[in-house]
Design an enzyme around this catalytic site. Structure first.
Site, PDB file in Angstrom:
ATOM      1  N   ASP A  25     -39.959  93.806  82.149  1.00 16.42           N
ATOM      2  CA  ASP A  25     -38.860  92.873  81.821  1.00 16.42           C
ATOM      3  C   ASP A  25     -38.025  92.429  82.962  1.00 16.42           C
ATOM      4  O   ASP A  25     -37.322  93.150  83.132  1.00 16.42           O
ATOM      5  CB  ASP A  25     -37.957  93.404  80.457  1.00 16.42           C
ATOM      6  CG  ASP A  25     -38.709  92.851  79.216  1.00 16.42           C
ATOM      7  OD1 ASP A  25     -39.951  92.239  79.261  1.00 16.42           O
ATOM      8  OD2 ASP A  25     -38.059  92.927  78.097  1.00 16.42           O
ATOM      9  N   ASP A  74     -37.720  85.293  66.239  1.00 16.07           N
ATOM     10  CA  ASP A  74     -37.490  84.278  67.288  1.00 16.07           C
ATOM     11  C   ASP A  74     -38.178  82.944  67.077  1.00 16.07           C
ATOM     12  O   ASP A  74     -37.840  81.703  67.311  1.00 16.07           O
ATOM     13  CB  ASP A  74     -38.060  84.598  68.682  1.00 16.07           C
ATOM     14  CG  ASP A  74     -37.534  85.751  69.182  1.00 16.07           C
ATOM     15  OD1 ASP A  74     -36.388  86.396  68.773  1.00 16.07           O
ATOM     16  OD2 ASP A  74     -38.106  86.371  70.112  1.00 16.07           O
ATOM     17  N   ASP A 120     -25.585  95.020  78.991  1.00 12.57           N
ATOM     18  CA  ASP A 120     -26.762  94.268  79.363  1.00 12.57           C
ATOM     19  C   ASP A 120     -26.489  92.992  79.374  1.00 12.57           C
ATOM     20  O   ASP A 120     -26.739  92.224  78.513  1.00 12.57           O
ATOM     21  CB  ASP A 120     -27.682  94.716  77.930  1.00 12.57           C
ATOM     22  CG  ASP A 120     -28.988  94.523  78.338  1.00 12.57           C
ATOM     23  OD1 ASP A 120     -29.355  94.431  79.452  1.00 12.57           O
ATOM     24  OD2 ASP A 120     -29.999  94.464  77.265  1.00 12.57           O
ATOM     25  N   ASP A 143     -28.482  90.706  81.273  1.00 13.43           N
ATOM     26  CA  ASP A 143     -29.691  89.957  81.067  1.00 13.43           C
ATOM     27  C   ASP A 143     -29.554  88.777  82.111  1.00 13.43           C
ATOM     28  O   ASP A 143     -30.118  87.572  81.435  1.00 13.43           O
ATOM     29  CB  ASP A 143     -30.135  89.540  79.690  1.00 13.43           C
ATOM     30  CG  ASP A 143     -30.671  90.786  78.828  1.00 13.43           C
ATOM     31  OD1 ASP A 143     -31.073  91.811  79.182  1.00 13.43           O
ATOM     32  OD2 ASP A 143     -30.583  90.568  77.925  1.00 13.43           O
ATOM     33  N   HIS A 201     -31.834  97.473  81.803  1.00 11.93           N
ATOM     34  CA  HIS A 201     -31.902  98.804  81.150  1.00 11.93           C
ATOM     35  C   HIS A 201     -31.936 100.082  81.989  1.00 11.93           C
ATOM     36  O   HIS A 201     -31.312 101.206  81.926  1.00 11.93           O
ATOM     37  CB  HIS A 201     -32.975  98.943  79.960  1.00 11.93           C
ATOM     38  CG  HIS A 201     -33.056  97.743  79.145  1.00 11.93           C
ATOM     39  ND1 HIS A 201     -34.170  97.633  78.142  1.00 11.93           N
ATOM     40  CD2 HIS A 201     -32.175  96.942  78.950  1.00 11.93           C
ATOM     41  CE1 HIS A 201     -33.696  96.745  77.346  1.00 11.93           C
ATOM     42  NE2 HIS A 201     -32.606  96.182  77.800  1.00 11.93           N
ATOM     43  N   HIS A 256     -40.229  87.853  69.418  1.00 16.20           N
ATOM     44  CA  HIS A 256     -40.191  88.559  68.292  1.00 16.20           C
ATOM     45  C   HIS A 256     -40.295  87.964  67.205  1.00 16.20           C
ATOM     46  O   HIS A 256     -40.173  86.511  67.171  1.00 16.20           O
ATOM     47  CB  HIS A 256     -38.777  89.079  68.124  1.00 16.20           C
ATOM     48  CG  HIS A 256     -37.974  89.824  69.214  1.00 16.20           C
ATOM     49  ND1 HIS A 256     -37.305  89.126  70.286  1.00 16.20           N
ATOM     50  CD2 HIS A 256     -37.592  91.051  69.464  1.00 16.20           C
ATOM     51  CE1 HIS A 256     -36.800  89.971  71.136  1.00 16.20           C
ATOM     52  NE2 HIS A 256     -36.961  91.058  70.745  1.00 16.20           N
ATOM     53  N   ASP A 259     -36.846  88.590  80.911  1.00 17.81           N
ATOM     54  CA  ASP A 259     -35.995  88.831  79.662  1.00 17.81           C
ATOM     55  C   ASP A 259     -34.755  88.432  80.049  1.00 17.81           C
ATOM     56  O   ASP A 259     -33.727  89.286  80.352  1.00 17.81           O
ATOM     57  CB  ASP A 259     -36.290  90.296  79.116  1.00 17.81           C
ATOM     58  CG  ASP A 259     -35.475  90.609  77.948  1.00 17.81           C
ATOM     59  OD1 ASP A 259     -34.595  89.428  77.491  1.00 17.81           O
ATOM     60  OD2 ASP A 259     -35.531  91.619  77.363  1.00 17.81           O
TER      61      ASP A 259
HETATM   62  C1  XLS Z   1     -32.758  94.133  74.378  1.00 21.43           C
HETATM   63  C2  XLS Z   1     -34.343  94.136  74.458  1.00 21.43           C
HETATM   64  C3  XLS Z   1     -35.041  93.450  73.941  1.00 21.43           C
HETATM   65  C4  XLS Z   1     -36.570  93.742  74.018  1.00 21.43           C
HETATM   66  C5  XLS Z   1     -37.526  93.251  73.034  1.00 21.43           C
HETATM   67  O1  XLS Z   1     -32.095  94.733  75.232  1.00 21.43           O
HETATM   68  O2  XLS Z   1     -34.292  93.885  76.059  1.00 21.43           O
HETATM   69  O3  XLS Z   1     -34.933  92.151  73.927  1.00 21.43           O
HETATM   70  O4  XLS Z   1     -36.977  93.235  75.211  1.00 21.43           O
HETATM   71  O5  XLS Z   1     -37.272  93.576  71.723  1.00 21.43           O
HETATM   72 CA    CA Z   2     -36.074  93.453  77.410  1.00 21.61          CA
HETATM   73 CA    CA Z   3     -31.811  93.645  78.185  1.00 27.91          CA
END
Ligand code: XLS
Ligand code: CA
Ligand code: CA
Length: 438
Positions: free
Chosen positions: A294, A102, A305, A307, A269, A99, A337
C-alpha cells in the site's frame, strides 16, 4: 456515463515536460531489467480514498463531492464505478482494490447489503472487460459499522463475529468473481483500548479461527490467490494486534496460517510502528512473506495515518530495491492507499496526485535498478560478512560447531577487536551519487 472528468488521457512526455497532466518518469512500456515498467510496478487505484473519501476530518465535513452527479444511493454508487474506470483508463492504472462497503450502499440486513453488491458487481464486471482492468485485491470493511466497536474477529460478542464472517464470505465471493489475486485482512478494530476489559488469548485465537475458516472457504471455491495481513500498530484502536510485520508473522506461524498468508505492507503504517518502510519490506522479504504494497506516506511530524500520496523518491527507491530483491510482485502490486489533502479538493487534484505518486515510484524503480546494477552496495554487504564464508565462520553457519569448541577457539585468540568500518556515510553517498549524478 462518460467523461466525468474533463481531462484527457495522461501520457508520458519525459523529464523536460512541464505539462502538469503528463508523466515525467512513468513510461509504462519502457523496459527496466528485462520487464516493462508497468509489470514491475503493477499500480492499483484505491477505491475508498479515490471514489469515496471526501476530505472529512475530525474537525470538519467534506470538502469534495464524490456523488459524481448521482441522486439516489444506487445512482451515486453506479456513478462511482464509471468514475473509477474513467480514472484508471486515463491514468493508465491496470488494477484496483476495494472494500465491500466502498462499492455499494450498505443495506439494513446482510441480505440487502449483498443484493446491492451484486447489482454493482455486474456493472464493475462489464467495465473491467471494456477497459481491460483487473482486481488486485478485495477486502471487507469490518470496522465502520457501530456493531464493530469491539472489533470483528476479536469482538467480545459471538453474534458480531458471526456477522463479520458472513460479510467476509461475501467479500471473498466477489473477489473471486472479479478474478482478484488477493484478499486482505486489515485489523481495523482488531485490538484493544484497555487490557482491563480484554481477554487477549481468546481474541487472538478467535481471529485465527476466522482467518482459517476464510482460507478454507476460499480455497474450496477455487481461490488460488494470496491472503494478506496488513499490519498497523494503532488507529483506530490504541493497540492493534497486527502491530508490524514481525508480529503478524509470529501470529501466522503460531496458528499455522503462514502458508496461505503474506504481507500487504503500507508505508504509513510502518512509520507509525516506529519503523522505516524499507525495514518492514526487508522483514517480510527475509521471511518469504513479501506480498503486496500500500503505497503512501505519512508525515513524521504527525502521529497519525495521513495516507498522503507518496512523493519521497529516496523512500520509493529503497522500496523498489526491496521489491526487486524479493523477485518482484507475483499476485501483489502497488496500491495507492492515498488520498488528496482536504485542501486539494478539485477533481484535477486526483489526477495530479496519482501522476505524482506514479512518477515517484517510476523514479524509485529506475534508481533501485541502478543501485543493483552499480553493485557497490551489494558488494559491500557481501564483503562485510566475509568471515562467515571460511574457517570458524563457515562452521558456525553450517551448524558444525559447539559452545565448547568456540570457547576453546576464543581462548586461543587473546583479545579480539573489530577493525571493520560500517561505512554508513560512504554508502549513503553512493546512493546519492546514483540518484543525483556524480
Ligand atoms: C487503514 C488501512 C485500510 C486497509 C484496507 O489504515 O490502510 O485502508 O488498507 O482495509
Ligand atoms: Ca492500507
Ligand atoms: Ca493507512
Amino acid at each position: 456515463m462518460e467523461n466525468i472528468f474533463n481531462i484527457g488521457k495522461i501520457k508520458y512526455e519525459g523529464v523536460s515536460s512541464t505539462n502538469p497532466f503528463a508523466f515525467k518518469h512513468y513510461n509504462p512500456t519502457e523496459i527496466i531489467n528485462g520487464k516493462p515498467m508497468k509489470d514491475h510496478l503493477k499500480f492499483a487505484l484505491s477505491y475508498w480514498h479515490t471514489l469515496c473519501g471526501d476530505g472529512t476530518d475530525m474537525f470538519g465535513r467534506g470538502t469534495m463531492d464524490k456523488s459524481f452527479g448521482g441522486k439516489t444511493p444506487m445512482e451515486i454508487y453506479k456513478n462511482k464505478v464509471y468514475a473509477a474506470f474513467e480514472l484508471m483508463d486515463k491514468l493508465d492504472i491496470e488494477y484496483f482494490c476495494f472494500h465491500d462497503r466502498d462499492i455499494a450502499p450498505e443495506g439494513e440486513t446482510l441480505e440487502e447489503c449483498n443484493k446491492n453488491i451484486d447489482e454493482i458487481v455486474a456493472l464493475i464486471k462489464e467495465l473491467m472487460k471494456k477497459y481491460n482492468k483487473k482486481l488486485l485485491w478485495g477486502t471487507a470493511n469490518c470496522f465502520n459499522n457501530p456493531r464493530y466497536a469491539h472489533g470483528a474477529g476479536t469482538s467480545c460478542e459471538a453474534d458480531v463475529f458471526a456477522y463479520a464472517a458472513g460479510q467476509i464470505k461475501k467479500a471473498i465471493d466477489v473477489t473471486i468473481e472479479l478474478g482478484g489475486t488477493g484478499y486482505v485482512f486489515w485489523g481495523g478494530r482488531e485490538g484493544y483500548e484497555t487490557l482491563l476489559n480484554t481477554n487477549m488469548g481468546l481474541e487472538l485465537d478467535n481471529m485465527a479461527r476466522l482467518m482459517k475458516m476464510a482460507v478454507e472457504y476460499a480455497r474450496k471455491q477455487g481461490f488460488k490467490g494470496d491472503f494478506y495481513i496488513e499490519p498497523k500498530p494503532k488507529e483506530p484502536t490504541k493497540h492493534q494486534y497486527d502491530f508490524d510485520v514481525a508480529t503478524a508473522i509470529g501470529f501466522l506461524r503460531k496458528y499455522g496460517l503462514d502458508k496461505d498468508f503474506k504481507m500487504n505492507i503500507e508505508a504509513n503504517h510502518a512509520t507509525l510502528a516506529g519503523h522505516t518502510f524499507q525495514h518492514e519490506l526487508r522483514v517480510a522479504r527475509e521471511n518469504t512473506m513479501f506480498g503486496s504494497i500500500d503505497a503512501n506516506q505519512g508525515d513524521l511530524l504527525l502521529g497519525w495515518d495521513t495516507d498522503q500520496f507518496p512523493t519521497n523518491v529516496y523512500d520509493s527507491a529503497m522500496c523498489m530495491y526491496e521489491v526487486l530483491k524479493a523477485g518482484g510482485f507475483t499476485n501483489g502490486g502497488l496500491n495507492f492507499d492515498a488520498k488528496t489533502r482536504r485542501q486539494s479538493m478539485t477533481p484535477e487534484d486526483i489526477f495530479l496526485a496519482y501522476i505524482a505518486g506514479m512518477d515517484t515510484f517510476a523514479l524509485g524503480l529506475k534508481i533501485a535498478d541502478k543501485i543493483i546494477k552499480d553493485g557497490r552496495i551489494d558488494e559491500f554487504v557481501k564483503e562485510r560478512y566475509q568471515s562467515f564464508t571460511t574457517g570458524i565462520g563457515l562452521k558456525i553457519v553450517n551448524g558444525e560447531t559447539s559452545m565448547e569448541e568456540l570457547a576453546e577457539y576464543a581462548a586461543k585468540m587473546g583479545d579480539v577487536t573489530t577493525k571493520k568500518s560500517g561505512k554508513q556515510e560512504y554508502l549513503e553517498s553512493v546512493v546519492n551519487q546514483i540518484m543525483f549524478g556524480a
